[in-house]
Design a protein around this motif. Sequence first.
Motif, PDB file in Angstrom:
ATOM      1  N   TYR A   1      11.600 -32.633  19.168  1.00  9.80           N
ATOM      2  CA  TYR A   1      10.313 -32.598  18.474  1.00  9.80           C
ATOM      3  C   TYR A   1       9.619 -33.933  18.649  1.00  9.80           C
ATOM      4  O   TYR A   1      10.256 -34.982  18.848  1.00  9.80           O
ATOM      5  CB  TYR A   1      10.459 -32.227  16.995  1.00  9.80           C
ATOM      6  CG  TYR A   1      11.308 -33.161  16.151  1.00  9.80           C
ATOM      7  CD1 TYR A   1      10.743 -34.262  15.516  1.00  9.80           C
ATOM      8  CD2 TYR A   1      12.665 -32.912  15.979  1.00  9.80           C
ATOM      9  CE1 TYR A   1      11.514 -35.098  14.725  1.00  9.80           C
ATOM     10  CE2 TYR A   1      13.449 -33.745  15.204  1.00  9.80           C
ATOM     11  CZ  TYR A   1      12.868 -34.851  14.572  1.00  9.80           C
ATOM     12  OH  TYR A   1      13.617 -35.692  13.796  1.00  9.80           O
TER      13      TYR A   1
ATOM     14  N   VAL B   1      -1.269 -31.286  23.091  1.00  9.21           N
ATOM     15  CA  VAL B   1      -0.004 -31.987  23.310  1.00  9.21           C
ATOM     16  C   VAL B   1       0.700 -31.335  24.492  1.00  9.21           C
ATOM     17  O   VAL B   1       0.856 -30.108  24.523  1.00  9.21           O
ATOM     18  CB  VAL B   1       0.881 -31.950  22.059  1.00  9.21           C
ATOM     19  CG1 VAL B   1       2.211 -32.652  22.329  1.00  9.21           C
ATOM     20  CG2 VAL B   1       0.169 -32.601  20.884  1.00  9.21           C
TER      21      VAL B   1
ATOM     22  N   TRP C   1       4.124 -31.356  27.108  1.00  7.21           N
ATOM     23  CA  TRP C   1       5.519 -31.769  27.316  1.00  7.21           C
ATOM     24  C   TRP C   1       5.762 -31.885  28.810  1.00  7.21           C
ATOM     25  O   TRP C   1       5.375 -31.010  29.585  1.00  7.21           O
ATOM     26  CB  TRP C   1       6.479 -30.745  26.702  1.00  7.21           C
ATOM     27  CG  TRP C   1       6.487 -30.777  25.203  1.00  7.21           C
ATOM     28  CD1 TRP C   1       5.668 -30.108  24.366  1.00  7.21           C
ATOM     29  CD2 TRP C   1       7.374 -31.522  24.370  1.00  7.21           C
ATOM     30  NE1 TRP C   1       5.966 -30.374  23.062  1.00  7.21           N
ATOM     31  CE2 TRP C   1       7.034 -31.253  23.024  1.00  7.21           C
ATOM     32  CE3 TRP C   1       8.438 -32.394  24.622  1.00  7.21           C
ATOM     33  CZ2 TRP C   1       7.710 -31.816  21.953  1.00  7.21           C
ATOM     34  CZ3 TRP C   1       9.107 -32.953  23.536  1.00  7.21           C
ATOM     35  CH2 TRP C   1       8.741 -32.668  22.221  1.00  7.21           C
TER      36      TRP C   1
ATOM     37  N   GLU D   1       1.954 -26.881  25.108  1.00  2.35           N
ATOM     38  CA  GLU D   1       2.459 -26.599  23.757  1.00  2.35           C
ATOM     39  C   GLU D   1       1.268 -26.505  22.810  1.00  2.35           C
ATOM     40  O   GLU D   1       0.233 -27.160  23.017  1.00  2.35           O
ATOM     41  CB  GLU D   1       3.399 -27.714  23.298  1.00  2.35           C
ATOM     42  CG  GLU D   1       3.986 -27.524  21.889  1.00  2.35           C
ATOM     43  CD  GLU D   1       4.889 -26.298  21.783  1.00  2.35           C
ATOM     44  OE1 GLU D   1       5.152 -25.873  20.662  1.00  2.35           O
ATOM     45  OE2 GLU D   1       5.308 -25.783  22.826  1.00  2.35           O
TER      46      GLU D   1
ATOM     47  N   PRO E   1      -0.911 -26.833  19.160  1.00  3.34           N
ATOM     48  CA  PRO E   1      -0.946 -27.790  18.050  1.00  3.34           C
ATOM     49  C   PRO E   1      -0.708 -27.137  16.691  1.00  3.34           C
ATOM     50  O   PRO E   1      -0.979 -25.974  16.482  1.00  3.34           O
ATOM     51  CB  PRO E   1      -2.373 -28.352  18.132  1.00  3.34           C
ATOM     52  CG  PRO E   1      -3.161 -27.286  18.787  1.00  3.34           C
ATOM     53  CD  PRO E   1      -2.233 -26.593  19.742  1.00  3.34           C
TER      54      PRO E   1
ATOM     55  N   THR F   1      -1.189 -29.070  12.847  1.00  2.00           N
ATOM     56  CA  THR F   1      -1.478 -30.377  12.271  1.00  2.00           C
ATOM     57  C   THR F   1      -1.541 -30.305  10.761  1.00  2.00           C
ATOM     58  O   THR F   1      -1.774 -29.251  10.169  1.00  2.00           O
ATOM     59  CB  THR F   1      -2.823 -30.910  12.805  1.00  2.00           C
ATOM     60  OG1 THR F   1      -3.849 -29.967  12.474  1.00  2.00           O
ATOM     61  CG2 THR F   1      -2.766 -31.079  14.310  1.00  2.00           C
TER      62      THR F   1
ATOM     63  N   THR G   1       1.235 -34.357  13.101  1.00  2.00           N
ATOM     64  CA  THR G   1       1.807 -33.094  13.543  1.00  2.00           C
ATOM     65  C   THR G   1       3.179 -33.361  14.146  1.00  2.00           C
ATOM     66  O   THR G   1       3.474 -34.492  14.561  1.00  2.00           O
ATOM     67  CB  THR G   1       0.904 -32.396  14.588  1.00  2.00           C
ATOM     68  OG1 THR G   1       1.479 -31.154  14.939  1.00  2.00           O
ATOM     69  CG2 THR G   1       0.732 -33.240  15.829  1.00  2.00           C
ATOM     70  N   ARG G   2       3.998 -32.360  14.173  1.00  2.00           N
ATOM     71  CA  ARG G   2       5.315 -32.433  14.802  1.00  2.00           C
ATOM     72  C   ARG G   2       5.431 -31.260  15.758  1.00  2.00           C
ATOM     73  O   ARG G   2       5.197 -30.121  15.379  1.00  2.00           O
ATOM     74  CB  ARG G   2       6.426 -32.400  13.764  1.00  2.00           C
ATOM     75  CG  ARG G   2       7.828 -32.273  14.367  1.00  2.00           C
ATOM     76  CD  ARG G   2       8.918 -32.385  13.318  1.00  2.00           C
ATOM     77  NE  ARG G   2       9.020 -33.735  12.793  1.00  2.00           N
ATOM     78  CZ  ARG G   2       9.926 -34.108  11.875  1.00  2.00           C
ATOM     79  NH1 ARG G   2      10.792 -33.221  11.403  1.00  2.00           N
ATOM     80  NH2 ARG G   2       9.950 -35.344  11.426  1.00  2.00           N
ATOM     81  N   ARG G   3       5.773 -31.548  16.999  1.00  2.00           N
ATOM     82  CA  ARG G   3       5.859 -30.533  18.025  1.00  2.00           C
ATOM     83  C   ARG G   3       7.314 -30.383  18.479  1.00  2.00           C
ATOM     84  O   ARG G   3       8.007 -31.386  18.703  1.00  2.00           O
ATOM     85  CB  ARG G   3       4.995 -30.890  19.242  1.00  2.00           C
ATOM     86  CG  ARG G   3       3.555 -31.196  18.866  1.00  2.00           C
ATOM     87  CD  ARG G   3       2.917 -30.016  18.126  1.00  2.00           C
ATOM     88  NE  ARG G   3       1.640 -30.362  17.562  1.00  2.00           N
ATOM     89  CZ  ARG G   3       0.494 -30.304  18.235  1.00  2.00           C
ATOM     90  NH1 ARG G   3       0.514 -29.907  19.475  1.00  2.00           N
ATOM     91  NH2 ARG G   3      -0.632 -30.642  17.669  1.00  2.00           N
ATOM     92  N   TYR G   4       7.731 -29.139  18.604  1.00  2.00           N
ATOM     93  CA  TYR G   4       9.100 -28.845  19.024  1.00  2.00           C
ATOM     94  C   TYR G   4       9.084 -28.281  20.433  1.00  2.00           C
ATOM     95  O   TYR G   4       8.143 -27.590  20.855  1.00  2.00           O
ATOM     96  CB  TYR G   4       9.752 -27.820  18.090  1.00  2.00           C
ATOM     97  CG  TYR G   4      10.065 -28.359  16.711  1.00  2.00           C
ATOM     98  CD1 TYR G   4      11.286 -28.945  16.443  1.00  2.00           C
ATOM     99  CD2 TYR G   4       9.127 -28.270  15.687  1.00  2.00           C
ATOM    100  CE1 TYR G   4      11.575 -29.438  15.175  1.00  2.00           C
ATOM    101  CE2 TYR G   4       9.412 -28.767  14.430  1.00  2.00           C
ATOM    102  CZ  TYR G   4      10.635 -29.348  14.163  1.00  2.00           C
ATOM    103  OH  TYR G   4      10.925 -29.837  12.928  1.00  2.00           O
ATOM    104  N   TYR G   5      10.143 -28.552  21.155  1.00  2.00           N
ATOM    105  CA  TYR G   5      10.364 -27.904  22.442  1.00  2.00           C
ATOM    106  C   TYR G   5      11.866 -27.823  22.684  1.00  2.00           C
ATOM    107  O   TYR G   5      12.587 -28.824  22.488  1.00  2.00           O
ATOM    108  CB  TYR G   5       9.690 -28.671  23.584  1.00  2.00           C
ATOM    109  CG  TYR G   5       9.811 -27.930  24.894  1.00  2.00           C
ATOM    110  CD1 TYR G   5       9.027 -26.808  25.123  1.00  2.00           C
ATOM    111  CD2 TYR G   5      10.708 -28.330  25.858  1.00  2.00           C
ATOM    112  CE1 TYR G   5       9.129 -26.099  26.295  1.00  2.00           C
ATOM    113  CE2 TYR G   5      10.832 -27.630  27.035  1.00  2.00           C
ATOM    114  CZ  TYR G   5      10.032 -26.505  27.252  1.00  2.00           C
ATOM    115  OH  TYR G   5      10.146 -25.807  28.418  1.00  2.00           O
TER     116      TYR G   5
ATOM    117  N   CYS H   1       6.215 -36.981  25.931  1.00  2.00           N
ATOM    118  CA  CYS H   1       5.289 -36.230  25.055  1.00  2.00           C
ATOM    119  C   CYS H   1       3.941 -36.903  25.173  1.00  2.00           C
ATOM    120  O   CYS H   1       3.787 -38.060  24.759  1.00  2.00           O
ATOM    121  CB  CYS H   1       5.786 -36.223  23.618  1.00  2.00           C
ATOM    122  SG  CYS H   1       4.649 -35.425  22.464  1.00  2.00           S
TER     123      CYS H   1
END
Length: 933
Positions: A246, A259, A261, A270, A272, A274, A284-288, A303
């Motif tokens: 993330y 965002v 990756w 990916e 968003p 927020t 914001t937190r982004r997962y992959y 990222c």
Amino acid sequence: MQCKVLVYVVLLPLIKHVSSTEIQASPNTNATLPCNVTSPLSMKGDKIDKSLIKVSWINNGSDIASFSQAATQIKDGFSWETRDFIDGDFSLTILRASLGLQGVYKCTVSYNSIMLHSSDVTFSILASPTLSIPQQWVVLETESQFKCHANGFYPPPVSFSWTRDEKVIQPPYNVEGEQTSDGYYTAVGNLNFSPSREDQNVTFGCKVSHFGSYQEMDFQLNITYIPSVRLSVVPSSSSIIPLTLYCDVESFYPEEVSVSWLQNGTVVPELPATEQNPDGTYRTRRYYTLSPEQREQGGKVECTVNQPGVVHPASGSVFLEKLDPQDEPLVLTKSAKASVAMMCISVVLVFLLCFGFSWRRRDEKLKSLSVSGIILPPRVIVGRKGRVSVSIEGRRVDRVQTAWFLNDTPISDTSLTGTSKANFNCLYNTLTTIHLPYGLTLTSPVSEKGPLLPSRDEKGYYKLHTQGPLQLSGGGTQQLISSLTFIPQLSIHKGAVFKCQVSYMGKDKIAVERVSEKFTILSAPEVSEIQLAETPNDSDVISLTVRATHFHPDVITFRWFCQGSELSPVASQASSSPHPNSEGLFSAFSQCKLPRSELEKEGTKVWVSVHHITLKQPVTRETRGFIKKPCVSEIVSSTSSPDQTLTLACEITDFHPPNISVTWLKLRDGEQDDREDEVIEGGEMWGPIQAPDSRLYRATATLKRRTTNHEKKEIGGGVVCRVEHCSLLEPVEKHWRNVDMVAPSIPPSMSVCWSSEGVGVFSLLLKGGHPKVKLLWAAGGSTLSPLVSNETEEIGDDGQRELKSVCALERSTSLPSQNNKQLGRQKNGHAIKTKAAVTDPDAEGIDYIDEKVDGENNIHRDEETKLEVDDDSDKEREEDPGALHINRVNLRRSARENERARLRVCVEITHPALKLPVYRTWTEPYEEIISSA
């Protein structure tokens, strides 16, 4: 001869020396060049001969206008009034001033070959600029350049200055500008500025001055805050399962970011999600999740955050070897091996001692689970299926059940169609997957690849999927993937989260619970074609409008172009926040304006590109040439002999482009609610043909019909000519009524009958006519008020239709009181209560009024008392359809107390066969006013 000599002597002092005057005018306006002889050209007792006057206007050696006894001529684009020459006014008017008409104009005036006047007039164009400031995003505390465009001014130069909160931040400076192909100038003023946090929502201004005129345009900055980016990893119990990363993006603005990756340079998009910080910025937190193959590949993971106006996006990177260290094989020494052997012996002894205690806890160890986080789809789009899922690992996943929730509301399966609810009762409860022993599962029979289904009520469309359990290598561990397919709806899913609860069958205790991140729902815009229309206040300026609807989120950008150069919109809803509709979707429009002459050029191309976060490529709409709405005339008809052919024609003029469609429709024979019946075949159109000296077209639509009795009956109520053109939002329709329309026979005056109680009954009898005639009664003094009347229709002895209209009224000079209302009810109930009295003023019902009032001393007291107290009887009489409504007309007294206004009663008669309405009026005799006063 002596008289002429005297005239010469008098006119010699009038000869003027050459004078010079300067005249300025705006483009496309009329300008008057003065040329006046200050002394009169007349002598006392003598009349000036206009044929002896000679006038000429010259510009750059070319004759513009001349007047003499021999001939008079004036060029196109100029005008003057020759009748004003006797008064000494020889001024010349320039029509629709332009740059090509600038220069020095010389006026000379002579009388009988004697020079009287000579003057020079310098004419020039003064055009003020139009301002535009392209909207752009700037980066916080980074120097940016703003541009203020001044277009269409003449002559140069212009002066630019910049303000912040009405305070000058850059003093005025001159710019000469560049000349365009039309002869006018355009200039650009620049401002280099580094925005700070204090500049958010502050008004800046660009002020332009040009030869004494000042214009100013205000704008606000769109400031981008660069975020900080940090990558982290979700702890994993095994190196052979997917790895979830993330990315924390902090303190950025605006909310809309993209965002990306990257792994070893490969970009993975990916979506968003927020949240807003207290200081107004967002986080914001982004997962992959990396697959086992990607995890084993290792290397550098980045990222990257893309923002509007940022050239070098912010990014964070880390090496997988640092986040996810791999276990290295152990190399044991001899001493280590001995220690391991001793430890193994000790473990065996401990195991034998504790075997009895560990047997009871064996089942609980087997039930231990490893549940991943909820994985959201990369793009959640309105109306398209999306899927969320979790991965469950353990030794007894075949005995696991999952329950899904939207926020805290249990989700019901709505994917079943064509199946009785009673037969699948268990599947309509909370969405639960039951995994039976020996690897069997109970799942929905509907395929996820089926068509989209409409949502039921506010629950939406949901369907459960399971994969597994699958046997993983090592230790008998199994894997189960539980997922949920749904159709996103803004009203349901905006700002929501999914929750998954994992438990064992037959147990109320929840083993593990996972909650997803919030997700943003996207909806691509629907973009209309470009609509062209004339500006209401200026027909030489054409407005171009494009609309975008049903999109989400609300940030959208319109960019206009013409022949490769970008245009500035004059009106746009995209710069401000559009309001959502009932479904939560947004709409916006953008508009720009161009001169008609520019659009009428051959091959002129205008296009607009619409940018939105949901679009991989912008949507483009374009138009070529000018669109002009047609003018449609009324339908005219003519009959030719001997075959009695009826020809209907409709003129269509002043339209562009030439593509036009005409449809003829037959109307049903009716008088009140005519409606379309069917299309009439056989219509023809002459044209379109281009009008001389114009780019506009005209055409004539015709329809020929034989006027036999059958055809007359066929076209019935009439015919409609419907014209359709690309410039019309709705078709233009013109109606033609059947030739059988006949005006009614109208009597020269109305009939009047008065009772002793002051109630007057007015009637009018109309005979014949088709269709039905319309009547409106009105009464009063100086002004009239509408009245209520009764109409009945019968067939007379001669077979013609007879329409009888009756109107009753009572005059008064005071406001109605309770006694007056009571008297009115008595009159309504007793004076006129039968249909015969309504339709025929000479019937016994009207004579009955006078007999009751005069002959029997009004109404008997017992009956009067009954009328005052019996409300039910009053209601019945008021609802009697045969009763005649009595109107009350209040006549105020005039300034002289012994006089009041004269009562006037008027009826308006309208009919399609009558070009103008017909009126019949009755006026109260003057003698009655004096007697009643």
